[in-house]
Enzyme design. Structure first.
Site, mmCIF file in Angstrom:
data_model
loop_
_atom_site.group_PDB
_atom_site.id
_atom_site.type_symbol
_atom_site.label_atom_id
_atom_site.label_comp_id
_atom_site.label_asym_id
_atom_site.label_seq_id
_atom_site.Cartn_x
_atom_site.Cartn_y
_atom_site.Cartn_z
ATOM 1 C CB ILE A 1 5.776 -0.734 10.718
ATOM 2 C CG1 ILE A 1 5.913 -1.058 9.314
ATOM 3 C CG2 ILE A 1 7.481 -0.643 11.389
ATOM 4 C CD1 ILE A 1 6.395 -0.112 8.243
ATOM 5 C CD GLU B 1 0.626 -2.330 20.130
ATOM 6 O OE1 GLU B 1 -0.032 -1.198 20.211
ATOM 7 O OE2 GLU B 1 1.362 -2.850 19.169
ATOM 8 N NE ARG C 1 -6.270 -7.292 -0.106
ATOM 9 C CZ ARG C 1 -7.129 -6.222 0.477
ATOM 10 N NH1 ARG C 1 -8.198 -6.789 0.881
ATOM 11 N NH2 ARG C 1 -6.825 -4.935 0.421
ATOM 12 N N GLY D 1 0.845 -1.380 0.031
ATOM 13 C CA GLY D 1 -0.044 0.071 -0.037
ATOM 14 C C GLY D 1 1.038 1.269 0.085
ATOM 15 N NE ARG D 2 -2.860 5.058 1.563
ATOM 16 C CZ ARG D 2 -4.303 5.244 1.473
ATOM 17 N NH1 ARG D 2 -4.965 5.905 1.074
ATOM 18 N NH2 ARG D 2 -4.849 4.515 2.465
ATOM 19 C CB ILE D 3 3.032 2.226 4.938
ATOM 20 C CG1 ILE D 3 2.029 3.468 5.464
ATOM 21 C CG2 ILE D 3 4.391 2.261 5.669
ATOM 22 C CD1 ILE D 3 1.593 2.855 6.742
ATOM 23 N NE ARG E 1 -3.246 -1.633 14.220
ATOM 24 C CZ ARG E 1 -2.944 -0.379 13.757
ATOM 25 N NH1 ARG E 1 -1.560 -0.395 13.560
ATOM 26 N NH2 ARG E 1 -3.373 0.617 13.703
ATOM 27 C CG HIS F 1 1.611 1.088 17.617
ATOM 28 N ND1 HIS F 1 0.598 0.142 18.105
ATOM 29 C CD2 HIS F 1 1.562 1.678 16.658
ATOM 30 C CE1 HIS F 1 -0.034 0.159 16.809
ATOM 31 N NE2 HIS F 1 0.395 1.364 15.783
ATOM 32 C CB ILE F 2 6.710 5.284 18.182
ATOM 33 C CG1 ILE F 2 7.892 4.451 17.884
ATOM 34 C CG2 ILE F 2 6.524 5.324 19.626
ATOM 35 C CD1 ILE F 2 9.285 5.099 18.372
ATOM 36 N N GLY F 3 5.164 4.070 14.959
ATOM 37 C CA GLY F 3 5.371 4.128 13.444
ATOM 38 C C GLY F 3 5.290 5.693 13.064
HETATM 39 C C1 DGY Z 1 -1.623 3.571 12.286
HETATM 40 O O1 DGY Z 1 -1.851 4.862 11.930
HETATM 41 O O2 DGY Z 1 -2.306 2.653 12.123
HETATM 42 C C2 DGY Z 1 -0.222 3.390 12.838
HETATM 43 O O3 DGY Z 1 -0.035 2.043 13.416
HETATM 44 C C3 DGY Z 1 -0.149 4.364 13.957
HETATM 45 O O4 DGY Z 1 1.208 4.478 14.234
#
Ligand code: DGY
Length: 321
Positions: free
Chosen positions: A237, A268, A179, A157-159, A239, A287-289
């Protein structure tokens, strides 16, 4: 005129809300790093039009039944697996998320985890801080190279694309599984589409960015880790629930894979006693993505803009429902 009422489940500095205060009555939970107790939340939302939620808030039938006037839940995250979309549909509640604004920042974090694990940065930093550096040695804290290696991105996806973009700068060989095929990304980023199994078998870095759904529950299980190279580094990064953590722990203990960089966990927050934290070959983050000040400000703004749109009878900007 009565202003539409918004409740925010976390304390956020007023400076981010100034632009909205003329038009919205905003109340918020008093703590930044502690979740609002559910009973308190239920009371607070009795009369609200909008709820500003974070990814650890469970938005379900029980909650929705306490908020008869609720029109919109603005989730401050791109992921929305904390929200029961079917229940929101039944209650006619719009759900919004924060895509795009966080892609680059989250990709930065993914890459940071690759570098931290591959080059043993955290371990080496602790060594110096513990005053253990007594001399230089030829293979002292020798890690593994990133440049020129093969990265396998699961979820383009975008990330995922933003990670691939960074990987081109490191002369990496880029492959992905998704997918659906992304022919455009393949051309732009010189990325190769491969099956999930091929990606696991041939990647030096396996980076997961898939959303958590029924289909991705424990996608990275014992069989998946067994397919990876013994030198592979696993990065999550997305879930925590896309990983079978017991299988990951075994893979790290037995040398089935080399290391793991983890920003997310099944339950978490985790404590220092979590078995994955106790491993020497893991880097674990809380969880600091998307956690840069710039990006978090944009996420707040997008949530508020979505709220403002919906309470004014307009289309949400980034509706997931
Ligand atoms: C999200 O936006 O889903 C990320 O996990 C938050 O850092």
């Amino acid at each position: 005129m009565l202003k539409p009422k918004v409740y925010m489940t976390r304390k956020i500095d007023e400076k981010y809300l100034e632009a909205y205060q003329d038009q919205l009555e905003i109340r918020m939970w008093e703590k930044e790093e502690e979740a609002v107790p559910r009973e308190t939340l239920f009371k607070e939302i009795e009369d609200v039009d909008a709820l500003f939620a974070v990814l650890s808030d469970t938005i379900d039938e029980e909650l929705l039944s306490k908020a008869p006037k609720l029109k919109v839940v603005a989730n401050m995250a791109v992921g929305y697996d904390n929200i029961d979309l079917e229940a929101c549909k039944r209650h006619n509640v719009t759900v919004t998320n924060t895509p795009d604004v966080l892609s680059e920042t989250t990709a930065d974090l993914g890459f940071s985890l690759m570098m931290a694990t591959a080059r043993r940065i955290v371990e080496a930093n602790e060594w110096v801080k513990e005053d253990k550096w007594k001399s230089w040695a030829p293979f002292f804290f020798a890690g593994t190279d990133i440049y020129g290696k093969t990265i396998g991105i699961v979820g383009m996806g975008r990330i995922g694309e933003a990670i691939a973009k960074r990987a081109t700068g490191f002369d990496m060989n880029i492959q992905y599984h998704n997918r659906s095929r992304k022919k455009d990304a393949e051309e732009r980023l010189n990325a190769k589409y491969v099956s999930f199994d091929e990606l696991l078998e041939t990647s030096d870095f396996v980076v997961t960015v898939v959303p958590y759904t029924k289909e991705t529950e424990a996608l990275f299980n014992k069989a998946a880790f067994q397919k990876m190279k013994s030198s592979a580094i696993f990065i999550n990064i997305s879930r925590g629930k896309v990983v079978d953590e017991d299988a990951l722990l075994d893979a790290l203990k037995t040398g089935e894979i080399q290391a793991a960089g983890l920003d997310v966990f099944r339950e978490e927050p985790i404590g220092a006693d979590h078995p994955l934290v106790g491993m020497q070959n893991t880097v674990c983050l809380p969880h600091i993505g998307s956690a840069s000040v710039e990006t978090r400000a944009k996420m707040v703004q997008l949530c508020m803009d979505n709220i403002q749109a919906v309470v004014n009878g307009k289309e949400a900007i980034t509706a997931v429902l």
